[in-house]
Design a protein around this motif. Structure first.
Motif, PDB file in Angstrom:
ATOM      1  N   TRP A 127       0.823  -1.203   0.000  1.00 38.03           N
ATOM      2  CA  TRP A 127       0.000   0.000   0.000  1.00 38.03           C
ATOM      3  C   TRP A 127       0.860   1.257   0.000  1.00 38.03           C
ATOM      4  N   LYS A 128       2.044   1.174   0.579  1.00 37.16           N
ATOM      5  CA  LYS A 128       2.944   2.330   0.592  1.00 37.16           C
ATOM      6  C   LYS A 128       3.473   2.618  -0.815  1.00 37.16           C
ATOM      7  N   LEU A 129       3.835   1.564  -1.539  1.00 41.54           N
ATOM      8  CA  LEU A 129       4.258   1.755  -2.927  1.00 41.54           C
ATOM      9  C   LEU A 129       3.130   2.371  -3.753  1.00 41.54           C
ATOM     10  N   ALA A 130       1.913   1.869  -3.571  1.00 40.90           N
ATOM     11  CA  ALA A 130       0.780   2.399  -4.332  1.00 40.90           C
ATOM     12  C   ALA A 130       0.530   3.869  -3.992  1.00 40.90           C
ATOM     13  N   GLN A 131       0.608   4.229  -2.715  1.00 40.75           N
ATOM     14  CA  GLN A 131       0.402   5.621  -2.313  1.00 40.75           C
ATOM     15  C   GLN A 131       1.421   6.555  -2.964  1.00 40.75           C
ATOM     16  N   VAL A 132       2.693   6.135  -2.963  1.00 43.23           N
ATOM     17  CA  VAL A 132       3.752   6.974  -3.519  1.00 43.23           C
ATOM     18  C   VAL A 132       3.643   7.057  -5.038  1.00 43.23           C
ATOM     19  N   LEU A 133       3.412   5.921  -5.678  1.00 41.82           N
ATOM     20  CA  LEU A 133       3.339   5.912  -7.138  1.00 41.82           C
ATOM     21  C   LEU A 133       2.140   6.692  -7.663  1.00 41.82           C
ATOM     22  N   ASP A 134       1.072   6.755  -6.900  1.00 43.73           N
ATOM     23  CA  ASP A 134      -0.106   7.512  -7.310  1.00 43.73           C
ATOM     24  C   ASP A 134      -0.030   8.980  -6.909  1.00 43.73           C
ATOM     25  N   GLY A 135       1.076   9.367  -6.269  1.00 40.04           N
ATOM     26  CA  GLY A 135       1.268  10.764  -5.925  1.00 40.04           C
ATOM     27  C   GLY A 135       0.542  11.224  -4.689  1.00 40.04           C
ATOM     28  N   HIS A 136       0.088  10.292  -3.858  1.00 36.54           N
ATOM     29  CA  HIS A 136      -0.659  10.653  -2.658  1.00 36.54           C
ATOM     30  C   HIS A 136       0.220  10.746  -1.414  1.00 36.54           C
ATOM     31  N   ALA A 137       1.484  10.364  -1.524  1.00 36.69           N
ATOM     32  CA  ALA A 137       2.390  10.399  -0.381  1.00 36.69           C
ATOM     33  C   ALA A 137       3.809  10.637  -0.892  1.00 36.69           C
ATOM     34  N   PRO A 138       4.666  11.234  -0.079  1.00 38.79           N
ATOM     35  CA  PRO A 138       6.057  11.435  -0.476  1.00 38.79           C
ATOM     36  C   PRO A 138       6.838  10.130  -0.432  1.00 38.79           C
ATOM     37  N   ASP A 139       7.970  10.126  -1.130  1.00 41.10           N
ATOM     38  CA  ASP A 139       8.809   8.935  -1.174  1.00 41.10           C
ATOM     39  C   ASP A 139       9.255   8.504   0.223  1.00 41.10           C
ATOM     40  N   SER A 140       9.323   9.435   1.147  1.00 39.00           N
ATOM     41  CA  SER A 140       9.772   9.104   2.506  1.00 39.00           C
ATOM     42  C   SER A 140       8.863   8.096   3.194  1.00 39.00           C
ATOM     43  N   LEU A 141       7.608   7.967   2.744  1.00 43.19           N
ATOM     44  CA  LEU A 141       6.725   6.943   3.318  1.00 43.19           C
ATOM     45  C   LEU A 141       7.349   5.559   3.175  1.00 43.19           C
ATOM     46  N   LEU A 142       8.092   5.344   2.097  1.00 43.25           N
ATOM     47  CA  LEU A 142       8.683   4.030   1.855  1.00 43.25           C
ATOM     48  C   LEU A 142       9.778   3.695   2.857  1.00 43.25           C
ATOM     49  N   ASP A 143      10.357   4.703   3.491  1.00 40.87           N
ATOM     50  CA  ASP A 143      11.365   4.425   4.517  1.00 40.87           C
ATOM     51  C   ASP A 143      10.745   3.750   5.739  1.00 40.87           C
ATOM     52  N   THR A 144       9.444   3.953   5.946  1.00 40.96           N
ATOM     53  CA  THR A 144       8.803   3.345   7.110  1.00 40.96           C
ATOM     54  C   THR A 144       8.688   1.831   6.958  1.00 40.96           C
ATOM     55  N   TYR A 145       8.833   1.317   5.736  1.00 40.98           N
ATOM     56  CA  TYR A 145       8.804  -0.138   5.561  1.00 40.98           C
ATOM     57  C   TYR A 145       9.932  -0.783   6.355  1.00 40.98           C
TER      58      TYR A 145
END
Length: 480
Positions: free
Chosen positions: A307-325
């Motif tokens: 879901w984090k990848l989808a959020q970032v790729l769709d422009g709804h969240a910054p790339d930094s969300l992926l660091d939380t993985y």
């Protein structure tokens, strides 16, 4: 991101890769799965258990009920003599573990991924990768040896212990072999075991039996006195001898369709993300099979990342969300290494001090409710909690059970990779976010907390006295 860069490459099509690919495809993210094996599901399963938290994740994806119909539930998990966990007290819709071969799980996940539109490239091996500011290029070798390249925004290595993705990004895999010369076999039994899962350790021997459901059983065994290389020839007599030592009898084993040796490692990558490359499942962590946590931990990695990848790729969240993985899943992997390793070491104890510790632990887990709940939460995954920011509500980071809402169950509301806002009072329909957000109300009017649940079922934000402005700010921050 748009065009070919709004894509993800998943390397590996085991349970971790399949769940991840299905989630991404269902979210509308173009995903390509690279798998060096030929098309088809192998019946040589490594894993046999789905725990409660994984069943909850599968329920969110509409798959749990069909797998429950195929597998066999077990409400007590025996780890070794006198230590038995009663799963009936689990705060879950699934207060049991499900004994089911890995290939049945893979069949369900594969069907979902294909129906959602994931692109599978079988007999295609990932041989390396390069990254730049705009994406990642994965080098491949096709079924005829032809060389090629695939381009994407991100790549996820779900390609097992010998991960090409992990090696390509230069990550070490520190750890060690815990047990050498473990034997595996698929056999028929003349005498059926008394329990669904049979496991025991006596002296220098350990054995485990689990049914496939097709007349065969998987046997896993180890004899401390038989420490030989993995390529040493193996025959059924050796497997029967180990089983007799550990279980007291060999149940009339015959007609072995497959036998092998392996060694069990404890290893974990120091990082789950390097730039545009991620690791999940056995590519990120491997541990002993004790407790049946391997496949489960990998699938929960995938549920956290997708879901984090989808959020970032769709422009709804910054790339930094992926660091939380990495921030959320690396500690979980480390805890699984500790718990599974501890189970094995205590099961194989010989010294009097270790035997006394095992007996004491069994007594504590049996009679001390807080310790028992913690042990249950660790093994089954329902006790996982992610760290919350300083000052966050006490519920932030908690797993939310499948609570009943006015519109149905939480797991049903989460389907489609949506966030779920649960409120005590009516709050619209999500407005412009309604494709990614379900708005629900508590079934009970006494619940006054407003909770925003992430697509993976954990609390993103909560408040005991939220006004409309507070809710809108939380939605803007988390849903985008």
């Amino acid at each position: 991101m748009n065009g070919t860069t709004r894509t993800v490459i998943v390397v590996g099509s085991g349970p971790t890769g399949l769940l991840l690919a299905g989630d991404l495809a269902a979210a509308g993210v173009p995903v390509t799965v690279v798998e060096k094996r030929a098309r088809g599901i192998s019946n040589l399963s490594r894993a046999f258990v789905l725990h409660a938290r994984t069943l909850e994740q599968l329920d969110v994806r509409g798959l749990a009920d069909e797998l429950e119909a195929v597998g066999r539930p077990l409400d007590r998990l025996r780890l070794y003599d006198r230590l038995e966990l009663d799963l009936r007290a689990l705060p879950s819709r699934f207060p049991h573990l499900l004994v089911i071969p890995q290939y049945e799980v893979e069949k369900a996940l594969l069907r979902r991924a294909v129906e959602a539109g994931a692109d599978f490239r079988y007999e295609t091996e990932a041989t390396g990768l390069t990254q730049d500011a705009d994406g990642v290029t994965v080098r491949t070798k096709g079924p005829g040896g032809e060389r090629g390249e695939l381009r994407a925004a991100y790549v996820v290595g779900a390609d097992g212990m010998r991960s090409t993705v992990r090696e390509a990004v230069g990550l070490p895999f520190p750890g060690r072999s815990v047990i050498r010369s473990v034997v595996l076999a698929d056999v028929r039994l003349a005498e059926q075991p008394e329990t669904l899962l049979t496991v025991n350790a006596v002296g220098d021997a350990f054995a485990f039996l689990a049914p496939f459901g097709d007349g065969y059983h998987r046997v896993i065994g180890w004899n401390r006195a038989r420490d030989v290389p993995d390529d040493t020839p193996l025959d059924l007599d050796e497997i029967k001898e180990i089983t007799r030592l550990a279980l007291g009898r060999d149940h009339g084993m015959h007609d072995a369709r497959w036998m092998s040796r392996f060694h069990s490692d404890e290893r974990q990558a120091p990082a789950y993300r390097v730039g545009r490359a991620f690791l999940a499942g056995d590519a990120a962590h491997v541990h002993t099979p004790a407790g049946g946590q391997g496949m489960n931990t990998g699938m929960q990695d995938a549920a956290n990342l997708s879901w984090k990848l989808a959020q970032v790729l769709d422009g709804h969240a910054p790339d930094s969300l992926l660091d939380t993985y990495h921030a959320e899943r690396h500690p979980v992997g480390r805890a699984v290494l500790r718990s599974s390793g501890g189970i094995v070491r205590l099961a194989m104890a010989r010294r009097s001090t270790a035997l006394a510790l095992r007996a004491a632990l069994a007594a504590v887990v049996t009679h001390a409710a807080p310790v028992r709940r913690r042990a249950l939460g660790q093994v089954t995954g329902v006790g996982v909690r992610y760290a919350a920011p300083l000052g966050a509500h006490r519920m932030t980071g908690l797993r939310v059970p499948d609570v009943t809402l006015r519109g149905g169950r939480l797991h049903q509301a989460l389907r489609g990779g949506r966030f779920v806002l649960i409120t005590p009072e009516p709050y619209g329909d999500g407005g412009a976010r309604k494709e990614r957000l379900a708005v629900e109300r508590w079934a009970s009017g006494s619940r006054r907390t407003t909770v925003l649940v992430r697509p993976d079922g954990y609390v993103a934000w909560a408040s005991d006295s939220a006004g409309a402005a507070d809710v809108e700010a939380a939605l803007a921050t988390h849903v985008g």
